[in-house]
Design an enzyme around this catalytic site. Structure first.
Site, PDB file in Angstrom:
ATOM      1  N   CYS A 100       0.801  -1.233   0.000  1.00  0.00           N
ATOM      2  CA  CYS A 100       0.000   0.000   0.000  1.00  0.00           C
ATOM      3  C   CYS A 100       0.833   1.282   0.000  1.00  0.00           C
ATOM      4  O   CYS A 100       0.701   2.120  -0.880  1.00  0.00           O
ATOM      5  CB  CYS A 100      -0.931   0.011   1.204  1.00  0.00           C
ATOM      6  N   HIS A 145      -1.279   6.515   2.470  1.00  0.00           N
ATOM      7  CA  HIS A 145      -1.452   5.357   3.346  1.00  0.00           C
ATOM      8  C   HIS A 145      -2.160   5.762   4.640  1.00  0.00           C
ATOM      9  O   HIS A 145      -1.968   6.870   5.142  1.00  0.00           O
ATOM     10  CB  HIS A 145      -0.088   4.740   3.660  1.00  0.00           C
TER      11      HIS A 145
END
Length: 475
Positions: A74, A128
């Site tokens: 991610c 994130h």
């Protein structure tokens, strides 16, 4: 000429001026990012997936069949995509590394639009959602729902024990009171579009959905649209024998959920449940996307908005005895990518695209130029002529140890060419080659037959040189 005629002419002139002003109005941009979404979408040929809204958007977009992220995790992927720079350029490989600490002066994609007169907003997981990785410089107003946790996103009290940080791997949501985070993200996005429709300032709106990232939670109606017995892995689920050990590992993300084993293999029942949950979460994502598209149309924004639908990386669902991500395999690196341009018809492109290319492409369409030192290359021409090629190789990478906060010791660099996926694992300190892999990817999508010992020497040398060129160190 009587007054009535003059009045009609005046009205007609004002109407023509209004139309002309609308035609010359800068494009709005809506960037929609899914989390952990692989290619299991109807528009990409998955016969099991129930994704009518994504499929409808695909029919009006340029659908890229060969788009690749630069890191299948991610934070590193999102940081790379939103700065237009490779992970090595910005020094972001770990889940908790903030790109502002490694490259403090970098100009992000939304920040670039903001500097060029756009109003920028963020809803949900765009950067994130971990370790307070936020970026106020990118947004005109504070980001919302950007630090919500996947692992507490339950609506049924029994799913998450009191005081625990993580709950069960799947949840059938039957609550009439509680909402999932994606419900809140969608509601905020719909309200935001309604608010922005009357502004004269063009906007860049980023919407980051949490699904289908684990835990695989969704309202019951999405579970009910699938027959779990029909869902399965894409192919072989045994561990391949010819893959270097460094490119295979027992990822712990799912194992930290409360109802899955910490060490032993998942049972057949558990595996079916996880696959069912992943598809369910994907259909739930699809429904939320559909609500955003409806809001764009209802607020007369759809025809003047460039829409990008993307995923931060792919995913394994038991193939090769692997679950989740963070390898340099096709299932991890390949991602769906849809780009809908106002006035353009839907089309399919087989051009090789890297996600670092989104930054310069969107900038070019907005007519705002490019900041210095962006690693990506605009595929503006491919959007206009989808049959054109773009790149000869797409670069992805992974690091080891993983997951860990320890210093990176090994890096796997991988390129996807027209026919092959070639990977080289190196020792960070010595740059010594630790392992190599090469696969005829169109024939061996799951990468089970490593051809490093049998590939014709000329072809292998070409691939080695192509990777070296990609990394900027010469042939």
């Amino acid at each position: 000429m009587n007054r009535l005629v003059l009045w009609v002419l005046a009205i007609a002139l004002l109407f023509a001026q209004a139309l002309s002003a609308k035609e010359n109005q800068p494009l709005n941009v809506v960037l929609i990012i899914a989390d952990d979404l692989r290619m299991n979408i109807g528009a990409y040929g998955d016969e099991f997936a129930k994704t009518p809204n994504i499929d409808a958007l695909a029919n009006e977009s340029v659908r890229f069949n060969r788009a690749y992220v630069q890191f299948a995790s991610c934070n590193a992927s999102r940081s790379s995509m939103l700065t237009g720079k490779y992970p090595d350029t910005i020094g972001v490989w770990r889940l908790n590394t903030h790109f502002r600490k490694t490259t403090p002066d970098v100009v992000t994609l939304p920040q670039h639009f903001k500097r060029n007169g756009y109003h920028t907003e963020s809803i949900g997981k765009v950067f994130h959602n971990y370790a307070n990785i936020t970026d106020p410089a990118s947004w005109s107003v504070p980001a919302r729902l950007d630090q919500a946790s996947h692992f507490t996103d339950y609506v049924m009290p029994k799913s998450l024990a009191p005081g625990k940080k993580k709950g069960v791997a799947t949840e059938v949501g039957e609550s009439a009171v509680n909402q999932y985070v994606d419900d809140k993200i969608t509601a905020d996005a719909v309200a935001t579009l309604k608010r922005l429709k009357d502004t004269r300032t063009p906007f860049f709106l980023a919407i980051g959905f949490m699904k289908p990232h684990s835990p695989f939670n969704a309202p019951k109606r999405f579970w009910d649209i699938y027959n779990a017995d029909h869902l399965q892995a894409l192919g072989e689920v045994s561990k391949p024998e010819q893959v270097p050990a460094i490119n295979w590992f027992d990822y712990k993300e799912l194992r930290t959920l409360s109802d899955l084993p910490k060490r032993k293999s998942f049972s057949e029942v558990q595996q079916k449940r996880l696959v069912h949950g992943y598809y369910t979460a994907t259909s739930y994502l699809d429904d939320n996307l559909g609500q955003v598209i409806h809001a764009l149309k209802a607020n007369q924004l759809y025809d003047n908005t460039l829409i990008v639908f993307a995923s931060d990386h792919g995913y394994h669902l038991g193939e090769n005895s692997h679950w989740t991500k963070a390898t340099v395999r096709e299932l991890d690196a390949q991602v769906p990518l849809l780009v809908k341009l106002p006035g353009n018809q839907g089309a399919i492109s087989n051009a090789l695209i890297e996600y670092v290319d989104l930054y310069p492409t969107l900038s070019e369409f907005a007519g705002i130029g490019l900041p210095a030192n962006v690693d990506g290359t605009s595929f503006h021409k491919v959007l206009q002529q989808p049959q054109l090629p773009h790149k000869t190789a797409a670069l992805s990478q992974a690091v080891r140890p993983w997951p860990s906060n320890k210093p990176v010791q090994q890096i796997g660099y991988s390129i996807r060419t027209d026919k092959y996926r070639y990977t080289r694992w190196v020792d960070v300190k010595t740059q010594r080659t630790l392992a190599e892999e090469v696969y005829r990817i169109n024939e061996d999508r799951l990468q089970r037959r490593n051809l490093i010992e049998t590939l014709e020497r000329g072809e292998l040398d070409f691939l080695r040189g192509a990777l070296a060129t990609k990394l900027g160190v010469g042939v």
